[in-house]
Motif scaffolding. Structure first.
Motif, mmCIF file in Angstrom:
data_model
loop_
_atom_site.group_PDB
_atom_site.id
_atom_site.type_symbol
_atom_site.label_atom_id
_atom_site.label_comp_id
_atom_site.label_asym_id
_atom_site.label_seq_id
_atom_site.Cartn_x
_atom_site.Cartn_y
_atom_site.Cartn_z
ATOM 1 N N PRO A 113 0.846 -1.197 0.000
ATOM 2 C CA PRO A 113 0.000 0.000 0.000
ATOM 3 C C PRO A 113 0.885 1.251 0.000
ATOM 4 O O PRO A 113 1.905 1.295 0.695
ATOM 5 C CB PRO A 113 -0.787 -0.114 1.319
ATOM 6 C CG PRO A 113 -0.525 -1.500 1.834
ATOM 7 C CD PRO A 113 0.804 -1.906 1.291
ATOM 8 N N TRP A 114 0.468 2.243 -0.779
ATOM 9 C CA TRP A 114 1.287 3.448 -0.888
ATOM 10 C C TRP A 114 0.378 4.664 -0.793
ATOM 11 O O TRP A 114 -0.515 4.857 -1.617
ATOM 12 C CB TRP A 114 2.038 3.464 -2.217
ATOM 13 C CG TRP A 114 3.278 4.316 -2.192
ATOM 14 C CD1 TRP A 114 3.371 5.620 -1.778
ATOM 15 C CD2 TRP A 114 4.597 3.931 -2.598
ATOM 16 N NE1 TRP A 114 4.664 6.074 -1.899
ATOM 17 C CE2 TRP A 114 5.444 5.045 -2.400
ATOM 18 C CE3 TRP A 114 5.134 2.756 -3.110
ATOM 19 C CZ2 TRP A 114 6.796 5.025 -2.702
ATOM 20 C CZ3 TRP A 114 6.488 2.729 -3.411
ATOM 21 C CH2 TRP A 114 7.313 3.859 -3.206
ATOM 22 N N GLY A 115 0.602 5.497 0.213
ATOM 23 C CA GLY A 115 -0.255 6.650 0.448
ATOM 24 C C GLY A 115 0.442 7.969 0.224
ATOM 25 O O GLY A 115 1.265 8.129 -0.683
ATOM 26 N N ALA A 116 0.132 8.942 1.073
ATOM 27 C CA ALA A 116 0.713 10.276 1.019
ATOM 28 C C ALA A 116 0.425 10.961 2.345
ATOM 29 O O ALA A 116 -0.476 10.556 3.084
ATOM 30 C CB ALA A 116 0.136 11.088 -0.139
ATOM 31 N N THR A 117 1.186 11.993 2.632
ATOM 32 C CA THR A 117 0.961 12.816 3.820
ATOM 33 C C THR A 117 0.738 14.245 3.352
ATOM 34 O O THR A 117 1.672 14.903 2.879
ATOM 35 C CB THR A 117 2.171 12.730 4.778
ATOM 36 O OG1 THR A 117 2.323 11.366 5.212
ATOM 37 C CG2 THR A 117 1.971 13.629 5.986
ATOM 38 N N ASP A 120 -4.307 1.587 4.658
ATOM 39 C CA ASP A 120 -4.210 0.562 5.697
ATOM 40 C C ASP A 120 -5.486 -0.264 5.778
ATOM 41 O O ASP A 120 -5.455 -1.507 5.775
ATOM 42 C CB ASP A 120 -3.938 1.204 7.057
ATOM 43 C CG ASP A 120 -2.517 1.683 7.231
ATOM 44 O OD1 ASP A 120 -1.633 1.239 6.467
ATOM 45 O OD2 ASP A 120 -2.276 2.504 8.142
ATOM 46 N N PHE A 121 -6.616 0.403 5.881
ATOM 47 C CA PHE A 121 -7.887 -0.294 6.058
ATOM 48 C C PHE A 121 -8.265 -1.095 4.821
ATOM 49 O O PHE A 121 -8.700 -2.249 4.925
ATOM 50 C CB PHE A 121 -8.999 0.708 6.395
ATOM 51 C CG PHE A 121 -9.109 1.044 7.855
ATOM 52 C CD1 PHE A 121 -10.001 0.372 8.676
ATOM 53 C CD2 PHE A 121 -8.322 2.044 8.402
ATOM 54 C CE1 PHE A 121 -10.106 0.683 10.025
ATOM 55 C CE2 PHE A 121 -8.421 2.363 9.754
ATOM 56 C CZ PHE A 121 -9.323 1.681 10.572
ATOM 57 N N ILE A 122 -8.117 -0.492 3.647
ATOM 58 C CA ILE A 122 -8.545 -1.169 2.421
ATOM 59 C C ILE A 122 -7.629 -2.331 2.091
ATOM 60 O O ILE A 122 -8.092 -3.411 1.689
ATOM 61 C CB ILE A 122 -8.638 -0.146 1.272
ATOM 62 C CG1 ILE A 122 -9.806 0.812 1.546
ATOM 63 C CG2 ILE A 122 -8.803 -0.842 -0.079
ATOM 64 C CD1 ILE A 122 -9.887 2.001 0.623
ATOM 65 N N ALA A 123 -6.326 -2.170 2.283
ATOM 66 C CA ALA A 123 -5.403 -3.280 2.037
ATOM 67 C C ALA A 123 -5.672 -4.432 2.994
ATOM 68 O O ALA A 123 -5.713 -5.602 2.585
ATOM 69 C CB ALA A 123 -3.960 -2.808 2.174
ATOM 70 N N ALA A 124 -5.859 -4.125 4.267
ATOM 71 C CA ALA A 124 -6.052 -5.176 5.264
ATOM 72 C C ALA A 124 -7.338 -5.959 5.025
ATOM 73 O O ALA A 124 -7.351 -7.193 5.094
ATOM 74 C CB ALA A 124 -6.045 -4.575 6.663
ATOM 75 N N PRO A 171 4.093 -3.036 5.026
ATOM 76 C CA PRO A 171 3.705 -1.770 5.661
ATOM 77 C C PRO A 171 3.475 -0.665 4.632
ATOM 78 O O PRO A 171 4.189 -0.569 3.626
ATOM 79 C CB PRO A 171 4.909 -1.443 6.559
ATOM 80 C CG PRO A 171 5.519 -2.780 6.861
ATOM 81 C CD PRO A 171 5.349 -3.575 5.598
ATOM 82 N N THR A 172 2.481 0.153 4.892
ATOM 83 C CA THR A 172 2.138 1.250 3.991
ATOM 84 C C THR A 172 3.245 2.297 3.964
ATOM 85 O O THR A 172 3.746 2.713 5.009
ATOM 86 C CB THR A 172 0.826 1.908 4.443
ATOM 87 O OG1 THR A 172 -0.223 0.934 4.394
ATOM 88 C CG2 THR A 172 0.466 3.091 3.549
ATOM 89 N N ILE A 173 3.604 2.716 2.767
ATOM 90 C CA ILE A 173 4.552 3.821 2.624
ATOM 91 C C ILE A 173 3.760 5.122 2.738
ATOM 92 O O ILE A 173 2.822 5.355 1.973
ATOM 93 C CB ILE A 173 5.304 3.727 1.289
ATOM 94 C CG1 ILE A 173 6.170 2.453 1.297
ATOM 95 C CG2 ILE A 173 6.161 4.970 1.055
ATOM 96 C CD1 ILE A 173 6.960 2.222 0.048
ATOM 97 N N PRO A 174 4.123 5.998 3.686
ATOM 98 C CA PRO A 174 3.253 7.122 4.022
ATOM 99 C C PRO A 174 3.472 8.401 3.226
ATOM 100 O O PRO A 174 2.737 9.366 3.440
ATOM 101 C CB PRO A 174 3.586 7.368 5.502
ATOM 102 C CG PRO A 174 5.028 6.998 5.607
ATOM 103 C CD PRO A 174 5.216 5.829 4.665
ATOM 104 N N PHE A 175 4.465 8.428 2.347
ATOM 105 C CA PHE A 175 4.758 9.656 1.601
ATOM 106 C C PHE A 175 4.593 9.411 0.109
ATOM 107 O O PHE A 175 4.992 8.358 -0.403
ATOM 108 C CB PHE A 175 6.179 10.136 1.886
ATOM 109 C CG PHE A 175 6.464 10.339 3.353
ATOM 110 C CD1 PHE A 175 5.643 11.146 4.129
ATOM 111 C CD2 PHE A 175 7.541 9.713 3.952
ATOM 112 C CE1 PHE A 175 5.888 11.327 5.475
ATOM 113 C CE2 PHE A 175 7.807 9.885 5.300
ATOM 114 C CZ PHE A 175 6.976 10.702 6.073
ATOM 115 N N GLY A 176 4.028 10.388 -0.591
ATOM 116 C CA GLY A 176 3.818 10.262 -2.019
ATOM 117 C C GLY A 176 4.288 11.492 -2.768
ATOM 118 O O GLY A 176 4.932 12.386 -2.203
#
Length: 254
Positions: A25-29, A46-50, A67-72
């Motif tokens: 999972p790859w997100g952003a802050t 996090d929720f959708i992947a899990a 683990p989700t990468i929090p920066f995009g």
């Protein structure tokens, strides 16, 4: 302890397990209007992947969620306080390191579950696919899986809108401020016709487009809408996980 979530497992538990597919999972802050947290994209990832992984695991798929990468990529938001940017070239380097590990350890399939509109992994997977020809590298954006108009009254937004607000009201209502205190997510449109029509592209300068960092009106959001959308999108994505995990690398086309 969920055996398909790497962050929750231990080496004793997984060292004898054969995983067919890794999910990254790859997100952003970044700011999400006045009412949603900076970690909105990370929480959604996090929720959708899990949940997608849980459904796939229960159908027999041997998968592991990294683990989700929090920066995009936030190159259009350089003047918005604490929007954290990773350049695409940095993402390529991170992906390359992760894929090297998976390939070396015999996990030859990876799906990037994208949670941020500014991320575009397709060109990276083209390049990395040449470097790692034994890997099946795929990406999908969960927010593009379903027709939003079937779930939300105002589906045209794409940032801190009714959809994202509904999801956060379902996932983490403690992090959502009252909707009567939020901006309306009005966005200025391109003056260039090709950009307005969508067949030409240039990056938007976020602070010139929106006064509240949101794009799309969130005021009709509800937790019930978020729950319905969440259940349907994770069911759909879980099917993809099952198919990818079972796919024969030599028989991908018919």
């Amino acid at each position: 302890m969920r055996p398909y979530i790497l962050a929750e497992t231990n080496w004793k538990q997984i060292q004898e397990t054969r995983f067919d597919l890794a999910i990254l999972p790859w997100g952003a802050t970044e700011a999400h209007n006045f009412h949603l947290p900076y970690a909105t994209d990370v929480i959604e990832a996090d929720f959708i992947a899990a949940e997608s992984a849980r459904l796939a695991w229960e159908k027999g798929a041997k998968i592991i969620v990294l683990p989700t990468i929090p920066f995009g990529v936030n190159t259009g938001q350089t003047d918005i306080l604490l929007d954290i940017n990773l350049y695409p070239s940095t993402q390529l380097a991170i992906l390359g390191d992760i894929i090297e590990v998976l390939n070396r350890q015999g996990i030859h399939k990876l799906l990037i579950l994208n949670s941020h509109g500014g991320n575009d992994f397709r060109w990276m997977l083209r390049e990395l696919g040449v470097r790692y020809p034994d890997m099946l590298l795929a990406t999908c954006s969960w927010f593009a899986v379903l027709d939003k108009s079937k779930y939300f009254d105002e589906p045209k937004g794409d940032h801190a809108d009714e959809m994202e607000t509904s999801l956060l009201l379902h996932f983490r209502p403690d992090l959502v401020t009252p909707l009567d205190q939020t901006g309306d997510g009005t966005a200025r449109q391109w003056t260039i016709q090709g950009m307005r029509e969508g067949w030409a592209w240039a990056e938007r300068r976020w602070s010139e487009v929106t006064a509240d960092t949101g794009i799309g009106n969130p005021k009709k959001a509800t937790a019930e809408k978020g729950k319905r959308y969440f259940e349907d999108v994770t069911e759909k994505i879980s099917g993809l996980l099952v198919e990818l995990a079972a796919a024969d690398r030599s028989k991908l086309y018919e």
